[in-house]
Design a protein around this motif. Structure first.
Motif, mmCIF file in Angstrom:
data_model
loop_
_atom_site.group_PDB
_atom_site.id
_atom_site.type_symbol
_atom_site.label_atom_id
_atom_site.label_comp_id
_atom_site.label_asym_id
_atom_site.label_seq_id
_atom_site.Cartn_x
_atom_site.Cartn_y
_atom_site.Cartn_z
ATOM 1 N N ALA A 165 0.833 -1.214 0.000
ATOM 2 C CA ALA A 165 0.000 0.000 0.000
ATOM 3 C C ALA A 165 0.859 1.253 0.000
ATOM 4 C CB ALA A 165 -0.928 -0.007 1.214
ATOM 5 N N LYS A 166 2.011 1.193 0.680
ATOM 6 C CA LYS A 166 2.894 2.361 0.796
ATOM 7 C C LYS A 166 3.870 2.481 -0.356
ATOM 8 C CE LYS A 166 5.615 3.920 4.347
ATOM 9 N NZ LYS A 166 5.309 5.241 4.876
ATOM 10 N N GLY A 167 4.026 1.376 -1.091
ATOM 11 C CA GLY A 167 5.070 1.337 -2.112
ATOM 12 C C GLY A 167 6.432 1.362 -1.454
ATOM 13 N N PRO A 221 3.694 1.997 9.808
ATOM 14 C CA PRO A 221 4.601 3.046 9.346
ATOM 15 C C PRO A 221 3.799 4.334 9.213
ATOM 16 C CG PRO A 221 3.866 1.768 7.471
ATOM 17 C CD PRO A 221 3.192 1.173 8.693
ATOM 18 N N SER A 222 4.460 5.439 8.912
ATOM 19 C CA SER A 222 3.722 6.663 8.644
ATOM 20 C C SER A 222 2.828 6.428 7.427
ATOM 21 C CB SER A 222 4.699 7.812 8.398
ATOM 22 O OG SER A 222 5.691 7.419 7.465
ATOM 23 N N ALA A 223 1.647 7.066 7.431
ATOM 24 C CA ALA A 223 0.607 6.734 6.447
ATOM 25 C C ALA A 223 0.730 7.524 5.149
ATOM 26 C CB ALA A 223 -0.764 6.953 7.065
ATOM 27 N N ASN A 224 1.966 7.621 4.622
ATOM 28 C CA ASN A 224 2.199 8.307 3.357
ATOM 29 C C ASN A 224 2.683 7.293 2.335
ATOM 30 O OD1 ASN A 224 4.492 8.549 5.443
ATOM 31 N ND2 ASN A 224 5.561 8.559 3.475
ATOM 32 N N ILE A 225 2.562 7.640 1.072
ATOM 33 C CA ILE A 225 3.251 6.872 0.036
ATOM 34 C C ILE A 225 4.747 7.055 0.294
ATOM 35 C CG2 ILE A 225 3.765 6.858 -2.454
ATOM 36 C CD1 ILE A 225 1.041 5.785 -2.010
ATOM 37 N N PRO A 229 6.228 13.429 2.324
ATOM 38 C CA PRO A 229 6.200 13.866 3.729
ATOM 39 C C PRO A 229 5.154 13.080 4.528
ATOM 40 C CG PRO A 229 6.151 15.764 2.230
ATOM 41 C CD PRO A 229 5.973 14.549 1.387
ATOM 42 N N SER A 230 5.455 12.754 5.781
ATOM 43 C CA SER A 230 4.513 12.020 6.631
ATOM 44 C C SER A 230 3.257 12.855 6.857
ATOM 45 C CB SER A 230 5.157 11.709 7.977
ATOM 46 O OG SER A 230 6.297 10.912 7.785
ATOM 47 N N PRO A 231 2.079 12.209 6.876
ATOM 48 C CA PRO A 231 0.830 12.969 7.010
ATOM 49 C C PRO A 231 0.555 13.438 8.436
ATOM 50 C CG PRO A 231 0.381 10.652 6.549
ATOM 51 C CD PRO A 231 1.855 10.790 6.621
ATOM 52 N N LEU A 249 6.222 15.417 13.883
ATOM 53 C CA LEU A 249 7.395 14.669 13.409
ATOM 54 C C LEU A 249 7.319 13.271 14.011
ATOM 55 C CD1 LEU A 249 10.392 17.118 13.992
ATOM 56 C CD2 LEU A 249 9.161 16.706 11.860
ATOM 57 N N GLU A 250 7.884 12.268 13.318
ATOM 58 C CA GLU A 250 7.811 10.901 13.822
ATOM 59 C C GLU A 250 8.585 10.735 15.128
ATOM 60 O OE1 GLU A 250 9.213 11.862 11.098
ATOM 61 O OE2 GLU A 250 8.309 10.922 9.335
ATOM 62 N N SER A 251 8.277 9.621 15.822
ATOM 63 C CA SER A 251 8.865 9.340 17.133
ATOM 64 C C SER A 251 10.398 9.257 17.074
ATOM 65 C CB SER A 251 8.333 8.005 17.655
ATOM 66 O OG SER A 251 8.656 6.956 16.764
ATOM 67 N N ARG A 260 15.744 8.459 0.549
ATOM 68 C CA ARG A 260 15.352 9.880 0.433
ATOM 69 C C ARG A 260 13.908 9.931 0.901
ATOM 70 N NH1 ARG A 260 14.446 14.022 -4.220
ATOM 71 N NH2 ARG A 260 14.320 15.866 -2.899
ATOM 72 N N HIS A 261 13.523 10.976 1.554
ATOM 73 C CA HIS A 261 12.304 10.924 2.334
ATOM 74 C C HIS A 261 11.675 12.294 2.360
ATOM 75 C CE1 HIS A 261 11.102 8.188 5.918
ATOM 76 N NE2 HIS A 261 10.217 8.173 4.969
ATOM 77 N N TYR A 262 10.430 12.361 2.706
ATOM 78 C CA TYR A 262 9.810 13.643 3.010
ATOM 79 C C TYR A 262 9.920 14.616 1.855
ATOM 80 C CZ TYR A 262 11.224 11.555 7.434
ATOM 81 O OH TYR A 262 11.456 10.684 8.435
HETATM 82 MG MG MG Z 1 7.863 7.079 7.443
#
Ligand code: MG
Ligand code: TXA
Length: 352
Positions: free
Chosen positions: A60-62, A147-151, A155-157, A184-186, A239-241
């Protein structure tokens, strides 16, 4: 698949809300996926003890399946089943920071499938303080991998609308619990090494952790962008966000930063690019960009942390091509802010 969106008020979990959470819990128990709010960012949840659910989360997240998931629990008792043992530091940290924005890595038991831990013998565990999350975990049988609910890569939602944007048609349900508190994530701390090691900076700072545990180290790949070593949290290597446009961080004396950025903005306008700047409330009036976003007051790290991901998403919505951001202090929560900002910028930094 059709995605159901349900709204719940965290401060008023009434009969109706409990019904929704029971239904969401059954979806997860049956191997389905539910996006839900936590105090850090929204999570994309499935049954942590069901290997098929973890595979579905990755799809789902790819997301590459070598990037392990965090197991979310609602009480200390639940942890015993999923770890070999809880180290002393684990009890100390839990007492002070759980429920809350801290993830601890421990040695896993056989109850946790390798699909959830990306093949590792350790498991990441977090007890969120968001009341919707806690109740959902109980309704789902006690263990939610999320995980964070983004593709992957985005950026994390921090609001449900961003989950809808990324995950509609990919999950059975999205629970809208409003904007998250932290943004921001934990913080992730590894308790399997002799000296506990921070693998991802977050709202609980190195200073907080050192005060409680004494010696605490920081994964050197967090501090050194040029490090060739592999980060101990596999997810930190990606690479992220990343916003869709091009982002550069500009560091230095505030007047010089503004002069440099305004020079670049002028060139960009000549080329017909839409421009944006991430500024502080103090410096915002200095910029001539199409869109200037205020992350917060320079002294208010919590506010900056809270706004950062949402600003990156807004620039995407507004189709900004070229962005500049000021740099922030690298201490306290600033370490987490700079970690995420540097990743979003693909480590492009100009010093003036
Ligand atoms: Mg994440
Ligand atoms: O605040 C948060 O932690 C959010 C909310 C939803 O709880 N979750 C989150 O999950 O940020 P995710 O999957 O986006 O990031 C988890 C990070 C990844 O970098 C992953 O590599 C690392 O945790 N991780 C998970 N299990 C690990 C393990 N056993 N050893 C080392 N790193 C691990």
């Amino acid at each position: 698949m059709d995605t159901i969106v349900e709204v719940i008020d965290e401060e008023n979990i009434d009969e109706g809300a409990l019904e929704v959470l029971k239904k969401a819990g059954s979806i997860i128990k049956d191997g389905g996926l539910v996006a839900f709010p936590t105090e850090t960012v929204y999570g994309l949840g499935g049954d942590a003890l069901n290997p098929q659910s973890s595979m579905k989360i990755y799809a789902a997240k790819g997301r590459p399946s070598d990037n392990p998931l965090i197991v979310h629990v609602a009480d200390m008792e639940s942890i015993k089943k999923i770890v070999k043992e809880i180290p002393d530091a684990g009890y100390k940290l839990a007492e002070k920071y759980w429920p809350g924005p801290l993830t601890m890595i421990m040695n896993k038991s056989d109850a946790v499938p390798y699909e959830t831990t990306g093949g590792l013998d350790t498991v990441a565990i977090r007890m969120p303080s968001n009341k919707i999350a806690a109740e959902l975990i109980r309704c789902a049988g006690g263990y939610i991998a999320a995980p964070s609910a983004n593709i992957s890569g985005r950026p994390s939602p921090t609001e449900a609308k961003y989950c809808v944007e990324d995950l509609s048609g990919r999950v059975e349900m999205i629970i809208d619990g409003g904007a998250v508190g932290i943004g921001l994530e934990s913080t992730i701390i590894d308790l399997t090494s002799d000296v506990p090691m921070i693998l991802r900076p977050g709202y609980i700072t190195k200073e907080n952790l050192t005060e409680l545990l004494g010696d605490v180290s920081v994964d050197k790949t967090i501090l050194d962008a040029n490090s060739k070593a592999a980060p101990k949290a596999p997810g930190m290597k990606y690479r992220h966000y990343a916003p869709k446009g091009d982002l550069t961080i500009v560091e230095g004396d505030s007047q010089k930063v503004a002069e440099y950025i305004n020079g670049e903005l002028k060139k960009a306008k000549g080329q017909g690019l839409k421009t944006g700047v991430i500024a502080t409330s103090e410096s915002a009036p200095l910029y001539n960009a199409d869109i200037v976003k205020i992350a917060g007051s320079r002294d208010d790290e919590e506010e900056i942390a809270h706004n950062l991901f949402s600003i990156l998403r807004q620039f995407d919505d507004e189709e900004v091509n070229l962005m500049f951001s000021e740099s922030f202090d690298d201490t306290g929560i600033g370490q987490a802010i700079m970690n995420r900002l540097l990743k979003a910028a693909g480590h492009k930094v100009v010093r003036v």
